[in-house]
Design an enzyme around this catalytic site. Structure first.
Site, PDB file in Angstrom:
ATOM      1  N   HIS A   1     -24.034  -0.437  14.573  1.00  0.00           N
ATOM      2  CA  HIS A   1     -23.564  -1.112  15.795  1.00  0.00           C
ATOM      3  C   HIS A   1     -22.848  -0.071  16.656  1.00  0.00           C
ATOM      4  CE1 HIS A   1     -21.093  -4.719  17.579  1.00  0.00           C
ATOM      5  NE2 HIS A   1     -22.158  -4.466  18.304  1.00  0.00           N
TER       6      HIS A   1
ATOM      7  N   CYS B   1     -15.525  -4.709  22.591  1.00  0.00           N
ATOM      8  CA  CYS B   1     -14.405  -3.763  22.482  1.00  0.00           C
ATOM      9  C   CYS B   1     -14.696  -2.446  23.186  1.00  0.00           C
ATOM     10  CB  CYS B   1     -14.054  -3.532  21.026  1.00  0.00           C
ATOM     11  SG  CYS B   1     -13.254  -4.975  20.286  1.00  0.00           S
TER      12      CYS B   1
ATOM     13  N   ASP C   1     -25.347  -0.306  22.368  1.00  0.00           N
ATOM     14  CA  ASP C   1     -25.004  -1.299  21.336  1.00  0.00           C
ATOM     15  C   ASP C   1     -25.479  -0.937  19.931  1.00  0.00           C
ATOM     16  OD1 ASP C   1     -23.675  -3.876  21.011  1.00  0.00           O
ATOM     17  OD2 ASP C   1     -25.624  -4.682  20.460  1.00  0.00           O
TER      18      ASP C   1
ATOM     19  N   TYR D   1     -28.957 -18.629  22.594  1.00  0.00           N
ATOM     20  CA  TYR D   1     -28.076 -17.623  23.211  1.00  0.00           C
ATOM     21  C   TYR D   1     -28.074 -16.275  22.487  1.00  0.00           C
ATOM     22  CZ  TYR D   1     -24.351 -16.248  26.374  1.00  0.00           C
ATOM     23  OH  TYR D   1     -23.637 -15.634  27.373  1.00  0.00           O
TER      24      TYR D   1
ATOM     25  N   LYS E   1     -29.438  -8.181  16.981  1.00  0.00           N
ATOM     26  CA  LYS E   1     -28.568  -8.118  15.803  1.00  0.00           C
ATOM     27  C   LYS E   1     -29.317  -8.474  14.513  1.00  0.00           C
ATOM     28  CE  LYS E   1     -25.468  -6.520  18.245  1.00  0.00           C
ATOM     29  NZ  LYS E   1     -24.371  -7.021  18.997  1.00  0.00           N
TER      30      LYS E   1
ATOM     31  N   ARG F   1     -22.621 -15.814  19.589  1.00  0.00           N
ATOM     32  CA  ARG F   1     -23.125 -15.776  18.221  1.00  0.00           C
ATOM     33  C   ARG F   1     -22.323 -16.747  17.347  1.00  0.00           C
ATOM     34  NH1 ARG F   1     -21.627 -11.873  15.856  1.00  0.00           N
ATOM     35  NH2 ARG F   1     -20.537 -10.740  17.488  1.00  0.00           N
TER      36      ARG F   1
ATOM     37  N   ARG G   1     -22.970 -12.950  30.098  1.00  0.00           N
ATOM     38  CA  ARG G   1     -23.671 -11.672  29.892  1.00  0.00           C
ATOM     39  C   ARG G   1     -24.681 -11.392  31.000  1.00  0.00           C
ATOM     40  NH1 ARG G   1     -22.525  -8.569  24.865  1.00  0.00           N
ATOM     41  NH2 ARG G   1     -20.977  -9.894  23.880  1.00  0.00           N
TER      42      ARG G   1
ATOM     43  N   SER H   1     -17.655  -6.131  18.646  1.00  0.00           N
ATOM     44  CA  SER H   1     -18.186  -6.793  19.833  1.00  0.00           C
ATOM     45  C   SER H   1     -17.111  -6.950  20.906  1.00  0.00           C
ATOM     46  CB  SER H   1     -18.725  -8.171  19.449  1.00  0.00           C
ATOM     47  OG  SER H   1     -19.741  -8.010  18.490  1.00  0.00           O
TER      48      SER H   1
HETATM   49  P1  GTP Z   1     -20.710  -6.103  22.865  1.00  0.00           P
HETATM   50  O1  GTP Z   1     -21.817  -6.108  23.860  1.00  0.00           O
HETATM   51  O2  GTP Z   1     -20.208  -7.480  22.562  1.00  0.00           O
HETATM   52  O3  GTP Z   1     -21.044  -5.374  21.617  1.00  0.00           O
HETATM   53  O4  GTP Z   1     -19.425  -5.423  23.584  1.00  0.00           O
HETATM   54  P2  GTP Z   1     -19.051  -3.904  23.933  1.00  0.00           P
HETATM   55  O5  GTP Z   1     -18.444  -3.248  22.742  1.00  0.00           O
HETATM   56  O6  GTP Z   1     -20.187  -3.233  24.574  1.00  0.00           O
HETATM   57  O7  GTP Z   1     -17.856  -4.100  24.976  1.00  0.00           O
HETATM   58  P3  GTP Z   1     -17.815  -3.846  26.569  1.00  0.00           P
HETATM   59  O8  GTP Z   1     -17.954  -2.409  26.933  1.00  0.00           O
HETATM   60  O9  GTP Z   1     -18.734  -4.791  27.214  1.00  0.00           O
HETATM   61  O10 GTP Z   1     -16.314  -4.256  26.892  1.00  0.00           O
HETATM   62  C1  GTP Z   1     -15.789  -5.515  26.584  1.00  0.00           C
HETATM   63  C2  GTP Z   1     -14.547  -5.774  27.369  1.00  0.00           C
HETATM   64  O11 GTP Z   1     -13.573  -4.757  27.129  1.00  0.00           O
HETATM   65  C3  GTP Z   1     -14.796  -5.797  28.880  1.00  0.00           C
HETATM   66  O12 GTP Z   1     -14.106  -6.863  29.456  1.00  0.00           O
HETATM   67  C4  GTP Z   1     -14.241  -4.470  29.347  1.00  0.00           C
HETATM   68  O13 GTP Z   1     -13.761  -4.536  30.665  1.00  0.00           O
HETATM   69  C5  GTP Z   1     -13.123  -4.179  28.335  1.00  0.00           C
HETATM   70  N1  GTP Z   1     -12.939  -2.711  28.139  1.00  0.00           N
HETATM   71  C6  GTP Z   1     -13.909  -1.808  27.892  1.00  0.00           C
HETATM   72  N2  GTP Z   1     -13.407  -0.543  27.829  1.00  0.00           N
HETATM   73  C7  GTP Z   1     -12.077  -0.657  28.036  1.00  0.00           C
HETATM   74  C8  GTP Z   1     -10.995   0.291  28.100  1.00  0.00           C
HETATM   75  O14 GTP Z   1     -11.159   1.489  27.957  1.00  0.00           O
HETATM   76  N3  GTP Z   1      -9.752  -0.225  28.329  1.00  0.00           N
HETATM   77  C9  GTP Z   1      -9.547  -1.560  28.496  1.00  0.00           C
HETATM   78  N4  GTP Z   1      -8.297  -1.961  28.714  1.00  0.00           N
HETATM   79  N5  GTP Z   1     -10.543  -2.484  28.456  1.00  0.00           N
HETATM   80  C10 GTP Z   1     -11.779  -2.044  28.223  1.00  0.00           C
HETATM   81  C1  SPV Z   2     -22.284  -8.528  20.194  1.00  0.00           C
HETATM   82  O1  SPV Z   2     -21.764  -9.639  19.997  1.00  0.00           O
HETATM   83  O2  SPV Z   2     -21.934  -7.499  19.550  1.00  0.00           O
HETATM   84  C2  SPV Z   2     -23.326  -8.378  21.228  1.00  0.00           C
HETATM   85  C3  SPV Z   2     -23.841  -9.590  21.872  1.00  0.00           C
HETATM   86  O3  SPV Z   2     -23.743  -7.277  21.493  1.00  0.00           O
HETATM   87  S1  SPV Z   2     -25.070 -10.392  20.925  1.00  0.00           S
HETATM   88  O4  SPV Z   2     -26.355  -9.860  21.299  1.00  0.00           O
HETATM   89  O5  SPV Z   2     -24.993 -11.824  21.267  1.00  0.00           O
HETATM   90  O6  SPV Z   2     -24.845 -10.177  19.518  1.00  0.00           O
HETATM   91 MN    MN Z   3     -22.706  -5.635  20.267  1.00  0.00          MN
END
Ligand code: GTP
Ligand code: SPV
Ligand code: MN
Length: 614
Positions: free
Chosen positions: A246, A270, A293, A217, A226, A78, A383, A268
């Protein structure tokens, strides 16, 4: 103009026909494709992209019906600095958004879109955010010149003829998208057409329309996500008294078989997808996934908050995802999936950092070069796009138009220090303040300084379609709208604390986050103890099940530590941040900040914390 089906046969909706005709006149495509949403359509589009060299079909034995794409290296996430909210008044976009005068922006966009689809097909995608027909759902029409976007929308939304059949005379959100690369006669297309110099992701909240130019993308191009489900929907939600957030949505069942639903907002990359599909390490506990999400939440007749997931798929961060860390995501992406900017193995399968301990030999990296150990194989924001129904723990109410009732709201961020593993808000107003005070180290999900701490209120900084101060106000008053006695409890978590040497994370995370969820579950029913501190209620060490984790007493104390000196600084930092909202900052937030300050100073003067045990 050449259509795949006559427009009149496809829809009788006058507004829709006018919208399509106007955009044909503007974008001047070679032909028009009205989407049906069928599997045949998906397969045909993918086949054509394979023939054109834009996609690679993965090994059908290993990953059936799945495709690999690599983007232009300039178009990988983004672009927040190119994202605009064009409300009539600047104050309605607020200090956290890029505002632009709507008329001036329209002129700019009309110029950019004029002829932008020359030599290309214009696709028209009718889609529903939320189950078709739910009173919580809303319909959008995305016009795009990217077949990659169409295929992603097949997975991420409910789309096609069934939406048109439902639309009748209803209104829809207008979503215009062009990769911004018109083709001259006989000009050969690039593999990932885009115009990185001229990216515009623009929202007109008053007329509820979206115009996105120059990027193909993720959130820049899949406009249901979003742009619509958060930026436009948040303005609709403010007006009509609901919440567009979110947030992931999960179901949690204890060993006695009692089930509750929680939502959680983390910035994002996290941990939302991971938590939404958590595979619990505690026996007898069960997690089921509604969404990873976005949550749309409305108050039902029972006075409670009910949530739906407006999406139909996952657009998840690939790196870090493995059978160990997120088993259910790995199962979800075993077939019928799209992979973007991951690495390609020599047997035509996908790989990314963290998927397996050992790297496969002879990979092609996300840039299309032979992988070397010095470089990342996958882009950090690579992704996967996978259908939600492929998740082994998808909740039985995933498609329920009513949604699910919410018992707890969790906020969190990526902080290596200061913020403890978990704490609970004293009440709704305090909980709103916790949401407003989210800050987190930046990730690769957006273009920017990775690792830099930034304030990200409610994890909505890049996604709130109006003045964030008005958004705080909406939340502060939301408890009065819920007539149920049992308001959701509000918590704050941090999985990302590090030790003094800043080496590894001190909390194991992932499956073991169930231990924190268990405490919250039992707090909702007032069945477990807590300790009152200056910042909120935290578990007593004995209230948290850490059996088998081998955490030292020192680490446990560090996980639940409230360092008052650091919190004194945190309060100052928050005060400084909130000053950007000037006189729009609601009294309720100022009041909570003052109260936090007083509690911190009082505790500091005592240097001993009272303990309550129930
Ligand atoms: P968006 O799709 O961007 O909104 O991201 P998200 O909030 O869904 O994050 P996601 O669950 O994909 O995790 C992002 C990164 O954080 C990945 O590389 C995970 O491996 C890492 N991660 C997720 N949960 C944990 C956790 O409990 N501990 C640690 N150390 N890393 C984590
Ligand atoms: C984020 O960035 O929080 C996502 C990926 O979930 S996107 O759809 O590119 O915004
Ligand atoms: Mn997201």
């Amino acid at each position: 103009m050449d259509f795949n089906i006559p427009l009149d046969e496809w829809t009788a909706n006058k507004n829709l026909k006018k919208f399509i005709k106007d955009k044909i006149d503007l974008c001047k495509p070679k032909n028009v494709y009205l989407c049906s949403g069928t599997k045949e359509e998906y397969d045909e589009l993918m086949n054509q992209m394979v023939i054109d060299g834009k996609a690679i079909k993965l090994n059908d034995q290993k990953r059936p019906n799945s495709y690999f794409f690599k983007s232009d290296p300039e178009d990988v996430a983004r672009v927040e600095e190119r994202t605009f909210i064009c409300s009539e008044k600047e104050i309605d976009a607020g200090p956290t958004n890029n505002w632009h005068n709507p008329n001036e922006m329209k002129i700019k966009l009309l110029n950019l879109f004029d002829g932008s689809m020359q030599g290309r097909t214009m696709y028209v995608i009718p889609f529903s955010m939320g189950p078709i027909g739910s009173d919580k759902s809303h319909i959008g029409i995305e016009i795009t010149d990217s077949a990659y976007v169409v295929c992603n929308m097949h997975i991420m939304t409910r789309m096609g003829k069934k939406v048109i059949d439902h639309l009748k005379d209803e209104d829809f959100i207008e979503c215009m998208h062009s990769v911004g690369k018109p083709l001259q006669e006989n000009e050969k297309d690039t593999l990932w057409p885009c115009d990185p110099e001229n990216r515009y992701i623009v929202h007109f909240p008053e007329e509820k329309s979206i115009w996105s130019y120059g990027s193909g993308y993720g959130g820049n191009a899949l406009l249901g996500k979003k742009c619509f489900a958060l930026r436009i929907a948040s303005t609709m939600a403010k007006k009509d008294g609901w919440l567009a957030e979110h947030m992931l949505i999960l179901g949690i069942t204890n060993p006695e078989g009692e089930k509750k639903y929680f939502v959680a907002a983390f910035p994002s990359a996290c941990g939302k997808t991971n938590m939404a599909m958590l595979n619990p390490s505690l026996p007898g506990w069960k997690i089921e996934c509604i969404g990873d999400d976005i949550a749309w939440m409305k108050i039902s007749e029972d006075g409670r908050l009910w949530a739906i997931n407006p999406e139909a798929g996952f657009f998840g961060v690939a790196p870090g995802t493995s059978y160990d860390t997120n088993y259910n995501a790995m199962k979800s992406l075993e077939k019928n999936s799209i992979f973007t900017n991951v690495a390609l193995t020599q047997d035509n399968d996908v790989w990314w950092e963290g998927m397996t301990k050992n790297e496969p030999e002879n990979m092609i990296n996300w840039l299309g070069k032979k992988h070397s150990k010095e470089e990342k194989a996958a882009h950090p924001n690579a992704r996967f796009t996978s259908p939600a129904h492929q998740c082994p723990i998808i909740d039985k109410d995933f498609e329920n138009p009513k949604g699910v009732p919410i018992s707890a709201i969790i906020f969190g961020g990526r902080r290596d220090d200061v913020v403890p593993l978990v704490y609970e808000a004293f009440d709704w107003q305090h909980g709103t303040f916790l949401g407003a005070s989210v800050s987190s180290q930046m990730t690769a999900a957006a273009k920017g300084n990775i690792g830099k701490l930034r304030h990200d209120p409610f994890a909505m900084l890049p996604f709130c379609g109006y003045n964030m101060a008005d958004y705080f106000d909406h939340w502060l008053g939301f408890d009065k709208k819920m007539t149920s006695k049992n308001l959701p409890k509000i918590f704050y978590v941090n999985w990302f604390l590090k030790d003094e040497n800043q080496k590894g994370f001190i909390w194991p995370g992932f499956s073991d986050n169930i231990r924190v969820l268990k405490w919250m579950f039992e707090r909702v029913d007032n069945k477990v103890g807590f300790k009152k501190t200056a910042i909120g209620n935290i578990p007593n060490i004995e209230d948290l099940n850490v059996d088998g984790l081998n955490l030292s007493k020192n680490t446990l104390e560090k996980l639940l530590e409230i360092d008052l000196d650091k919190w004194e600084k945190e309060v100052l930092e928050l005060k400084n941040y909130f000053s950007i909202f000037k006189d729009k900052l609601p009294e309720g937030i100022i009041d909570q900040l003052n109260k936090l300050n007083e509690r911190v100073l009082k505790e500091k003067s005592k240097r001993c914390e009272p303990s309550y045990k129930e």
